[in-house]
Enzyme design. Structure first.
Site, PDB file in Angstrom:
ATOM      1  N   HIS A  74      -6.388   0.329   7.281  1.00 52.46           N
ATOM      2  CA  HIS A  74      -7.132  -0.806   7.838  1.00 52.46           C
ATOM      3  C   HIS A  74      -7.289  -0.666   9.352  1.00 52.46           C
ATOM      4  CE1 HIS A  74      -5.033  -2.269   4.222  1.00 52.46           C
ATOM      5  NE2 HIS A  74      -6.053  -3.092   4.049  1.00 52.46           N
ATOM      6  N   HIS A 109       0.856  -1.185   0.000  1.00 53.73           N
ATOM      7  CA  HIS A 109       0.000   0.000   0.000  1.00 53.73           C
ATOM      8  C   HIS A 109       0.896   1.240   0.000  1.00 53.73           C
ATOM      9  CE1 HIS A 109      -4.011  -1.770   0.966  1.00 53.73           C
ATOM     10  NE2 HIS A 109      -3.245  -2.777   1.320  1.00 53.73           N
TER      11      HIS A 109
END
Ligand code: HPA
Length: 278
Positions: free
Chosen positions: A86, A64
């Site tokens: 997250h 990411h």
């Protein structure tokens, strides 16, 4: 300490972005684990790191990048999140979903969410694409709902309807685009768990029994906030690893990133095709 953001704080994030770009996005796109490649296709890109935006937290996960890319894709103005945040990273549900609130304040009307997911349906194979028809909010049922806290009436009502969280028309368009491009797609139910540990075989048998086809650690919070704010959602899962309902294989993050290479071209074609038809 409060978990939630006020409208003033959300608008501070919005202002920080608006001063850095002339783009006024219509479509938001969130790229999941190993799927960041689509951001490279954005034309005339303005990139802003998560860390440069007030209240945004960084993505700590390998695979990411952690920035937003604003520009044009298929002649639509887009805001692409290259990497997502997250819950398992240690952030609150409100931090995880702040980008959706920011997109909504910037005028985004459509959201495309992608993720890497584990197969639960016995026929699914790594490399398959699954259009999300519905989700099971297992984290929310346990109290981890990003809408907890004062309701921001400017976005939506206290008790939002979730009967068509994934927009029927966008699903139809995605199916049509896949068909036109000869890409086989599945359609199924995504279940969102908090992670970060993968599921035990018994977990997976339970998830199968309650009606899930694919499992992941994201998407559900973002979609919940999107739907609350009347944003139309298309959800696409890239199946990155096989079902392991009998415990015979192991699951690794490397495997998840590796299958992204097969998935990116297919998912890119579907997303571009849908954007072109909007
Ligand atoms: N389980 C949960 N999340 C995931 C998986 C999985 O098997 N694969 C990719 N994300």
């Amino acid at each position: 300490m409060r978990d939630w953001f006020t409208m003033e704080e959300i608008d501070e994030s919005v202002q920080a972005i608006l001063t850095r770009t002339k783009i006024r996005p219509q479509v938001g796109i969130i790229l999941g684990s190993g799927l960041g490649g689509l951001a490279d296709a954005v034309e005339n890109p303005d990139s802003i790191s998560f860390g440069e935006i007030p209240y945004w937290v960084s993505s700590t996960v390998q695979g990411h990048v952690g920035r937003i890319v604003l520009g044009q894709l298929e002649r639509k103005s887009v805001l692409v999140m290259q990497g997502r945040i997250h819950y398992y990273e240690g952030y609150t549900m409100q931090q995880v979903t702040l980008p959706i609130r920011v997109m909504q304040r910037m005028g985004v009307s459509h959201l495309v969410v992608t993720n890497a997911a584990g197969a639960i349906h016995p026929d699914y194979r790594p490399g398959d694409v699954m259009l999300i028809s519905d989700h099971i909010n297992l984290m929310g049922m346990n109290g981890l709902n990003p809408l907890r806290g004062p309701n921001l009436d400017a976005f939506g009502e206290r008790f939002p309807d979730m009967s068509q969280a994934y927009d029927r028309e966008l699903l139809r368009l995605a199916r049509q685009v896949a068909d036109e491009n000869g890409i086989a797609v599945r359609e199924g139910v995504y279940v969102g768990l908090s992670g970060p540990s993968f599921e035990t075989p018994a977990d997976l048998r339970f998830l199968r029994a309650i009606g899930a086809d694919a499992v992941g650690m994201s998407t559900v919070p973002e979609v919940t906030v999107a739907v609350h704010g009347k944003t139309r959602v298309l959800g696409i899962s890239g199946i990155s690893n096989a079902a392991n309902l009998d415990g015979s294989t192991i699951t690794t993050h490397e495997e998840v990133l590796e299958s992204g290479k097969i998935l990116v071209p297919k998912m890119t074609a579907i997303i571009r095709g849908v954007l072109a038809k909007l």
